[in-house]
Motif scaffolding. Structure first.
Motif, PDB file in Angstrom:
ATOM      1  N   SER A   1      45.829 -62.562  19.650  1.00  0.00           N
ATOM      2  CA  SER A   1      44.622 -63.217  20.136  1.00  0.00           C
ATOM      3  C   SER A   1      43.749 -62.371  21.246  1.00  0.00           C
ATOM      4  O   SER A   1      44.287 -61.686  21.960  1.00  0.00           O
ATOM      5  N   GLY A   2      42.559 -62.880  20.972  1.00  0.00           N
ATOM      6  CA  GLY A   2      41.826 -62.265  22.328  1.00  0.00           C
ATOM      7  C   GLY A   2      41.698 -60.829  22.323  1.00  0.00           C
ATOM      8  O   GLY A   2      41.696 -60.161  21.325  1.00  0.00           O
TER       9      GLY A   2
ATOM     10  N   GLN B   1      46.597 -69.955  25.540  1.00  0.00           N
ATOM     11  CA  GLN B   1      46.365 -70.071  24.568  1.00  0.00           C
ATOM     12  C   GLN B   1      47.019 -71.259  23.762  1.00  0.00           C
ATOM     13  O   GLN B   1      47.539 -71.259  22.689  1.00  0.00           O
TER      14      GLN B   1
ATOM     15  N   LEU C   1      45.915 -72.638  20.105  1.00  0.00           N
ATOM     16  CA  LEU C   1      46.296 -71.524  19.308  1.00  0.00           C
ATOM     17  C   LEU C   1      47.753 -71.619  18.787  1.00  0.00           C
ATOM     18  O   LEU C   1      48.185 -71.879  17.634  1.00  0.00           O
TER      19      LEU C   1
ATOM     20  N   GLN D   1      47.917 -63.324  26.189  1.00  0.00           N
ATOM     21  CA  GLN D   1      47.315 -63.542  24.667  1.00  0.00           C
ATOM     22  C   GLN D   1      48.551 -63.762  23.810  1.00  0.00           C
ATOM     23  O   GLN D   1      49.844 -63.502  24.358  1.00  0.00           O
TER      24      GLN D   1
ATOM     25  N   SER E   1      41.023 -69.177  13.571  1.00  0.00           N
ATOM     26  CA  SER E   1      40.408 -68.357  14.321  1.00  0.00           C
ATOM     27  C   SER E   1      38.842 -69.031  14.401  1.00  0.00           C
ATOM     28  O   SER E   1      38.386 -69.001  15.723  1.00  0.00           O
TER      29      SER E   1
ATOM     30  N   VAL F   1      38.600 -68.793  18.631  1.00  0.00           N
ATOM     31  CA  VAL F   1      39.536 -67.752  19.546  1.00  0.00           C
ATOM     32  C   VAL F   1      39.700 -66.328  18.473  1.00  0.00           C
ATOM     33  O   VAL F   1      39.838 -66.546  17.356  1.00  0.00           O
TER      34      VAL F   1
END
Ligand code: ADP
Ligand code: MG
Length: 330
Positions: free
Chosen positions: A154-155, A191, A194, A267, A284, A289
């Motif tokens: 992620s990120g 997160q 997420l 992340q 996403s 994200v």
């Protein structure tokens, strides 16, 4: 100010969901029917995890954020926390800012502070224990990755390490760049949403706290197998990208170090079978994200870092491992 007035002034809040909060010998909480309690503790120590002169507001945020990140990594919804602090002195302004940073983040994720401990110590010391809930059997563990699964992050990766480098060597970046990267280091956003969204998708998951190349092997040790990742697919901040693509050898080396072994990004690193690709992309989009495919799990052990053209990254660019506190103890 004595210990008890300090606790009452800065850390005691009205009880919300707990049956009993700050003030007794222990707190009392109920676990939601059909759920498991996810519990994790992380310490932050002066000199090791933060500079002595760090802004106390950002420190209050980070002490909780690193713990929330572990809940995110488990796919758990955070609920309660305890906070143990060691302080050299009772500095009112400092405590005000610290508790504000802590409680603002706690509010955001509906976390209730239900207890802790407060002692005098030579240096600032913090330990948070976080408790969250996850429906029985749905936690995102490290041991479910299978050969053929895709590896995602992620990120952006490496931004916190880049900011740390910028703080240690003033002048490395313009004020404008420094402004845009230092929040990754000082006020990371866990997160949580997420993690919740990945419950039904990810085969394995963890948060990246010690660097990608240092953390990925933890999934491989738990799941078995190995991995191949493409360093050019790892998403990063434009300042890091500029160093990676530039022709200054030393900058490229620093950038690869930050990307592959930089710590503190918080992340999520997760694996999922290719059938889930579409759902992951739509998750996403829903969450806003960035989720990026960076490699694959293989049956054969070992981690291989390749470039876009498939060639292995030259060994002199490859960090030995991520940040490891006991790397020197054999
Ligand atoms: P004990 O003597 O039983 O260890 P303490 O005097 O340390 O209890 O703490 C009194 C109460 O304040 C307890 O409910 C404890 O959980 C809470 N507490 C102490 N320090 C903190 C803190 N930093 N944040 C939140 N609660 C705290
Ligand atoms: Mg105590």
């Amino acid at each position: 100010m004595d210990e008890f007035s300090l606790i009452n002034r800065f850390f005691k809040q009205a009880v919300r969901e707990a049956d009993l909060g700050v003030g007794d010998d222990a707190a009392l909480i109920r676990v939601t029917e059909g759920h498991q309690l996810a519990i994790s503790t992380d310490m932050l120590l002066e000199g090791r995890h933060f500079f002595s002169d760090v802004d106390p507001y950002t420190l209050g945020h980070k002490v909780l954020a690193v713990n929330l990140s572990d809940m995110a990594a488990m796919g758990a919804r955070p609920r309660f926390a305890t906070l143990a602090i060691g302080l050299p002195k009772a500095d009112i302004a400092w405590l005000k800012a610290f508790s504000l940073g802590f409680f603002e983040l706690a509010e955001r994720y509906n976390v209730e502070l239900i207890g802790g401990d407060t002692t005098r110590s030579a240096e600032h010391t913090f330990s948070v224990t976080i408790m969250g809930e996850v429906p029985h059997g749905q936690a995102l563990r490290r041991d479910g990755a299978k050969a053929g699964d895709n590896i995602w992050v992620s990120g952006h990766i490496g931004t916190a390490a880049l900011a740390l480098l910028g703080l240690k060597r003033p002048g490395s970046f313009s004020d404008e760049i420094m402004e845009s990267i230092r929040s990754a280091l000082e006020t990371p956003i866990p997160q949580i949403e997420l993690g919740l969204g990945l419950r039904s998708l990810a085969s394995a998951c963890m948060d990246i706290s010690d660097g990608l190349i240092g953390d990925l092997p933890h999934i491989l040790q738990a799941s078995g197998g190995g991995a191949v990742i493409c360093w050019e697919m790892i998403p990063c901040h434009s300042a890091l990208k500029a160093w990676l693509d530039g022709d200054k050898e030393a900058s490229k080396r620093h950038a690869l170090q930050a990307l592959l072994a930089g710590g503190d990004d918080y992340q999520l690193l997760f694996t999922a079978p290719p059938e889930c690709d579409e759902q992951i992309r739509s998750l996403s989009e829903t969450l806003g994200v960035t989720l990026t495919f960076i490699g694959k799990i293989r049956a054969a052990p070992g981690v291989f870092v390749i470039s876009n053209d498939g060639s292995l990254l030259e060994p002199h660019y490859l960090p030995n491992s991520g940040f490891n506190h006991f790397a020197d103890i054999k």
